[in-house]
Design a protein around this motif. Structure first.
Motif, PDB file in Angstrom:
ATOM      1  N   LYS A   3      52.339  81.737  17.984  1.00 56.39           N
ATOM      2  CA  LYS A   3      52.818  81.633  16.565  1.00 56.39           C
ATOM      3  C   LYS A   3      53.620  80.450  16.234  1.00 56.39           C
ATOM      4  CE  LYS A   3      52.814  86.772  16.137  1.00 56.39           C
ATOM      5  NZ  LYS A   3      53.649  87.804  15.722  1.00 56.39           N
ATOM      6  N   THR A   4      54.421  79.793  16.935  1.00 57.19           N
ATOM      7  CA  THR A   4      54.907  78.760  16.460  1.00 57.19           C
ATOM      8  C   THR A   4      54.199  77.357  16.107  1.00 57.19           C
ATOM      9  OG1 THR A   4      56.830  79.219  17.910  1.00 57.19           O
ATOM     10  CG2 THR A   4      56.616  76.877  17.458  1.00 57.19           C
ATOM     11  N   GLN A  49      51.189  77.866  15.279  1.00 53.47           N
ATOM     12  CA  GLN A  49      50.441  78.179  14.096  1.00 53.47           C
ATOM     13  C   GLN A  49      51.020  77.844  12.729  1.00 53.47           C
ATOM     14  OE1 GLN A  49      46.949  79.576  14.160  1.00 53.47           O
ATOM     15  NE2 GLN A  49      47.055  78.624  12.141  1.00 53.47           N
ATOM     16  N   VAL A  50      52.238  77.921  12.882  1.00 59.35           N
ATOM     17  CA  VAL A  50      52.996  77.758  11.866  1.00 59.35           C
ATOM     18  C   VAL A  50      53.290  76.161  11.620  1.00 59.35           C
ATOM     19  CG1 VAL A  50      55.529  77.533  10.724  1.00 59.35           C
ATOM     20  CG2 VAL A  50      54.610  79.468  11.484  1.00 59.35           C
TER      21      VAL A  50
END
Lengths: 92, 131
Positions: free
Chosen positions: A20-21, A23-24
Protein backbone atom coordinates in the motif's frame (compact mmCIF):
# COMPACT_ATOMS: atom_id res chain seq x y z
CA UNK A 1 11.13 2.45 37.19
CA UNK A 2 10.51 4.05 33.82
CA UNK A 3 9.12 1.83 31.15
CA UNK A 4 11.48 1.10 28.34
CA UNK A 5 10.72 0.30 24.78
CA UNK A 6 12.80 -0.71 21.83
CA UNK A 7 12.09 0.46 18.30
CA UNK A 8 11.51 -2.33 15.84
CA UNK A 9 13.63 -0.95 13.01
CA UNK A 10 12.92 -3.94 10.82
CA UNK A 11 9.22 -3.20 11.27
CA UNK A 12 9.70 0.35 9.97
CA UNK A 13 11.63 -1.03 7.04
CA UNK A 14 8.85 -3.44 6.20
CA UNK A 15 6.19 -0.72 6.43
CA UNK A 16 8.17 1.37 3.95
CA UNK A 17 8.06 -1.49 1.46
CA UNK A 18 4.46 -2.47 2.13
CA UNK A 19 2.39 -2.79 -1.06
CA UNK A 20 0.00 0.00 0.00
CA UNK A 21 2.90 2.36 0.68
CA UNK A 22 4.39 1.62 -2.70
CA UNK A 23 1.02 2.05 -4.38
CA UNK A 24 0.53 5.53 -2.91
CA UNK A 25 3.99 6.66 -3.97
CA UNK A 26 3.69 5.12 -7.41
CA UNK A 27 0.34 6.82 -7.94
CA UNK A 28 1.86 10.20 -7.07
CA UNK A 29 4.75 9.74 -9.46
CA UNK A 30 2.52 8.47 -12.25
CA UNK A 31 0.16 11.42 -11.84
CA UNK A 32 3.06 13.86 -12.17
CA UNK A 33 4.47 12.02 -15.18
CA UNK A 34 1.06 11.92 -16.86
CA UNK A 35 0.62 15.65 -16.35
CA UNK A 36 4.12 16.31 -17.70
CA UNK A 37 3.49 14.16 -20.76
CA UNK A 38 0.21 15.95 -21.37
CA UNK A 39 1.88 19.35 -21.13
CA UNK A 40 4.70 18.24 -23.43
CA UNK A 41 2.43 16.47 -25.86
CA UNK A 42 4.46 13.30 -25.52
CA UNK A 43 3.47 9.70 -24.88
CA UNK A 44 6.18 8.58 -22.51
CA UNK A 45 8.94 11.18 -22.63
CA UNK A 46 8.49 11.55 -18.89
CA UNK A 47 8.70 8.24 -17.07
CA UNK A 48 8.71 6.98 -13.51
CA UNK A 49 10.83 4.60 -11.53
CA UNK A 50 10.24 3.06 -8.14
CA UNK A 51 12.69 1.43 -5.75
CA UNK A 52 13.65 1.17 -2.12
CA UNK A 53 16.70 2.95 -0.81
CA UNK A 54 19.41 1.21 1.09
CA UNK A 55 18.71 -0.07 4.58
CA UNK A 56 20.97 2.28 6.59
CA UNK A 57 18.57 1.64 8.39
CA UNK A 58 15.80 3.73 6.81
CA UNK A 59 15.26 2.09 3.46
CA UNK A 60 12.80 4.72 2.30
CA UNK A 61 10.83 3.87 -0.79
CA UNK A 62 11.60 6.31 -3.56
CA UNK A 63 9.71 7.09 -6.73
CA UNK A 64 11.11 9.44 -9.35
CA UNK A 65 9.90 11.15 -12.49
CA UNK A 66 12.55 11.62 -15.12
CA UNK A 67 13.04 13.00 -18.60
CA UNK A 68 13.59 9.76 -20.50
CA UNK A 69 14.21 11.20 -23.95
CA UNK A 70 16.24 14.02 -25.44
CA UNK A 71 13.01 15.70 -26.50
CA UNK A 72 11.58 15.64 -23.00
CA UNK A 73 14.85 16.91 -21.53
CA UNK A 74 14.77 19.81 -23.97
CA UNK A 75 11.11 20.42 -23.22
CA UNK A 76 11.80 20.51 -19.51
CA UNK A 77 14.69 22.94 -19.97
CA UNK A 78 12.52 25.26 -22.01
CA UNK A 79 9.27 25.03 -20.09
CA UNK A 80 10.05 23.75 -16.59
CA UNK A 81 7.50 21.06 -17.25
CA UNK A 82 8.37 18.87 -14.27
CA UNK A 83 8.04 21.67 -11.74
CA UNK A 84 4.80 22.83 -13.32
CA UNK A 85 3.43 19.29 -13.07
CA UNK A 86 4.12 18.80 -9.36
CA UNK A 87 0.63 19.82 -8.31
CA UNK A 88 -0.76 16.80 -10.13
CA UNK A 89 0.79 14.66 -7.41
CA UNK A 90 -0.69 16.63 -4.57
CA UNK A 91 -2.69 14.53 -2.10
CA UNK A 92 -5.88 16.20 -0.89
CA UNK B 1 -21.95 31.48 15.20
CA UNK B 2 -18.52 30.89 13.72
CA UNK B 3 -18.21 31.00 9.99
CA UNK B 4 -16.91 32.87 7.02
CA UNK B 5 -19.50 33.82 4.49
CA UNK B 6 -17.36 35.39 1.82
CA UNK B 7 -13.70 35.07 1.04
CA UNK B 8 -11.72 37.99 -0.34
CA UNK B 9 -9.68 37.22 -3.45
CA UNK B 10 -6.02 36.60 -2.77
CA UNK B 11 -3.77 39.44 -3.93
CA UNK B 12 -1.89 38.88 -7.18
CA UNK B 13 1.04 36.82 -6.00
CA UNK B 14 3.15 37.02 -9.14
CA UNK B 15 2.62 40.73 -9.78
CA UNK B 16 3.51 41.59 -6.19
CA UNK B 17 6.44 39.17 -6.15
CA UNK B 18 7.94 40.73 -9.27
CA UNK B 19 7.47 44.20 -7.80
CA UNK B 20 8.92 43.19 -4.46
CA UNK B 21 12.03 41.68 -6.00
CA UNK B 22 12.46 44.51 -8.50
CA UNK B 23 12.62 46.91 -5.59
CA UNK B 24 15.00 44.76 -3.55
CA UNK B 25 17.31 43.56 -6.34
CA UNK B 26 17.73 46.87 -8.21
CA UNK B 27 19.55 47.53 -10.53
CA UNK B 28 19.15 43.89 -11.67
CA UNK B 29 15.96 43.71 -13.80
CA UNK B 30 13.25 41.38 -12.51
CA UNK B 31 10.33 40.34 -14.71
CA UNK B 32 8.12 37.39 -15.58
CA UNK B 33 9.62 36.95 -19.04
CA UNK B 34 13.21 37.28 -20.17
CA UNK B 35 13.88 40.79 -21.56
CA UNK B 36 14.16 40.97 -25.35
CA UNK B 37 17.33 43.09 -25.11
CA UNK B 38 19.12 41.00 -22.57
CA UNK B 39 21.31 42.75 -19.98
CA UNK B 40 24.29 40.93 -18.49
CA UNK B 41 22.26 39.89 -15.48
CA UNK B 42 18.53 39.55 -15.02
CA UNK B 43 16.00 37.54 -13.06
CA UNK B 44 12.74 35.95 -14.14
CA UNK B 45 10.01 34.80 -11.78
CA UNK B 46 7.00 32.65 -12.50
CA UNK B 47 4.21 31.16 -10.47
CA UNK B 48 4.01 27.42 -11.11
CA UNK B 49 1.31 26.11 -8.81
CA UNK B 50 1.17 25.68 -5.08
CA UNK B 51 -1.81 25.66 -2.79
CA UNK B 52 -3.41 27.53 0.09
CA UNK B 53 -3.80 26.87 3.77
CA UNK B 54 -6.65 24.66 4.93
CA UNK B 55 -8.82 27.59 6.00
CA UNK B 56 -8.32 29.23 2.61
CA UNK B 57 -7.22 32.62 3.88
CA UNK B 58 -3.51 32.38 3.06
CA UNK B 59 -2.23 31.58 -0.40
CA UNK B 60 0.88 29.40 -0.64
CA UNK B 61 2.01 29.70 -4.27
CA UNK B 62 5.09 27.95 -5.56
CA UNK B 63 7.47 30.23 -7.43
CA UNK B 64 10.34 29.41 -9.73
CA UNK B 65 13.20 31.92 -9.70
CA UNK B 66 15.66 31.97 -12.57
CA UNK B 67 18.86 33.95 -12.34
CA UNK B 68 20.76 34.72 -15.54
CA UNK B 69 24.32 35.98 -15.83
CA UNK B 70 27.20 35.70 -18.27
CA UNK B 71 29.17 33.23 -16.14
CA UNK B 72 28.22 30.33 -13.91
CA UNK B 73 29.84 31.97 -10.90
CA UNK B 74 27.94 35.21 -11.43
CA UNK B 75 24.64 33.38 -11.91
CA UNK B 76 25.16 31.35 -8.77
CA UNK B 77 26.08 34.43 -6.78
CA UNK B 78 23.00 36.21 -8.10
CA UNK B 79 20.85 33.25 -7.02
CA UNK B 80 22.31 33.26 -3.52
CA UNK B 81 21.78 37.02 -3.27
CA UNK B 82 18.18 36.57 -4.38
CA UNK B 83 17.66 33.81 -1.84
CA UNK B 84 18.93 36.07 0.93
CA UNK B 85 16.54 38.82 -0.20
CA UNK B 86 13.61 36.41 -0.23
CA UNK B 87 14.31 35.35 3.32
CA UNK B 88 14.78 38.97 4.37
CA UNK B 89 11.43 39.88 2.78
CA UNK B 90 9.46 37.64 5.12
CA UNK B 91 6.76 39.40 7.11
CA UNK B 92 6.82 42.52 4.99
CA UNK B 93 4.18 44.36 3.01
CA UNK B 94 4.42 45.13 -0.70
CA UNK B 95 1.58 46.53 -2.77
CA UNK B 96 -1.62 44.91 -1.55
CA UNK B 97 0.14 41.74 -0.42
CA UNK B 98 1.38 40.72 2.97
CA UNK B 99 4.37 38.46 2.45
CA UNK B 100 4.46 35.96 5.30
CA UNK B 101 7.00 33.14 5.42
CA UNK B 102 9.27 31.81 2.71
CA UNK B 103 10.07 28.12 2.40
CA UNK B 104 12.79 27.02 0.01
CA UNK B 105 11.76 23.97 -2.01
CA UNK B 106 14.68 23.53 -4.37
CA UNK B 107 17.95 25.26 -3.63
CA UNK B 108 19.89 27.06 -6.40
CA UNK B 109 21.13 24.78 -9.13
CA UNK B 110 22.60 25.08 -12.59
CA UNK B 111 19.80 24.73 -15.15
CA UNK B 112 20.98 25.79 -18.63
CA UNK B 113 18.42 27.55 -20.80
CA UNK B 114 18.59 26.30 -24.40
CA UNK B 115 16.77 29.43 -25.59
CA UNK B 116 19.37 31.81 -24.12
CA UNK B 117 22.75 30.29 -24.83
CA UNK B 118 24.58 33.56 -24.17
CA UNK B 119 23.79 33.37 -20.46
CA UNK B 120 24.05 30.87 -17.63
CA UNK B 121 20.87 30.12 -15.74
CA UNK B 122 20.62 29.12 -12.10
CA UNK B 123 17.23 28.20 -10.78
CA UNK B 124 15.55 27.68 -7.43
CA UNK B 125 12.01 27.14 -6.24
CA UNK B 126 10.18 28.14 -3.11
CA UNK B 127 6.80 28.73 -1.54
CA UNK B 128 6.01 32.21 -0.28
CA UNK B 129 2.88 32.40 1.85
CA UNK B 130 0.92 35.52 0.98
CA UNK B 131 -2.33 37.14 1.99
Amino acid sequence: MANQFKLNLLGFYLVRKAPKTIQVLDDIAKSIAAEANTRAGSVDGYRTSSQQGGSHPDGRWRTTVITATADSALDNSRNNTLIRSLDAGRQT
Amino acid sequence: MIGIGTYPAHPSALKNMVGLLASRMSPVPVSQDAPVDRPNTFITVDRVGGSETAHGLISTPLFVYQCYALTTGAAETLAETLLAELKSAQFTQYGDAQFINFSLSGSPQNFPDPAISSHRRWQMTGVFAIN
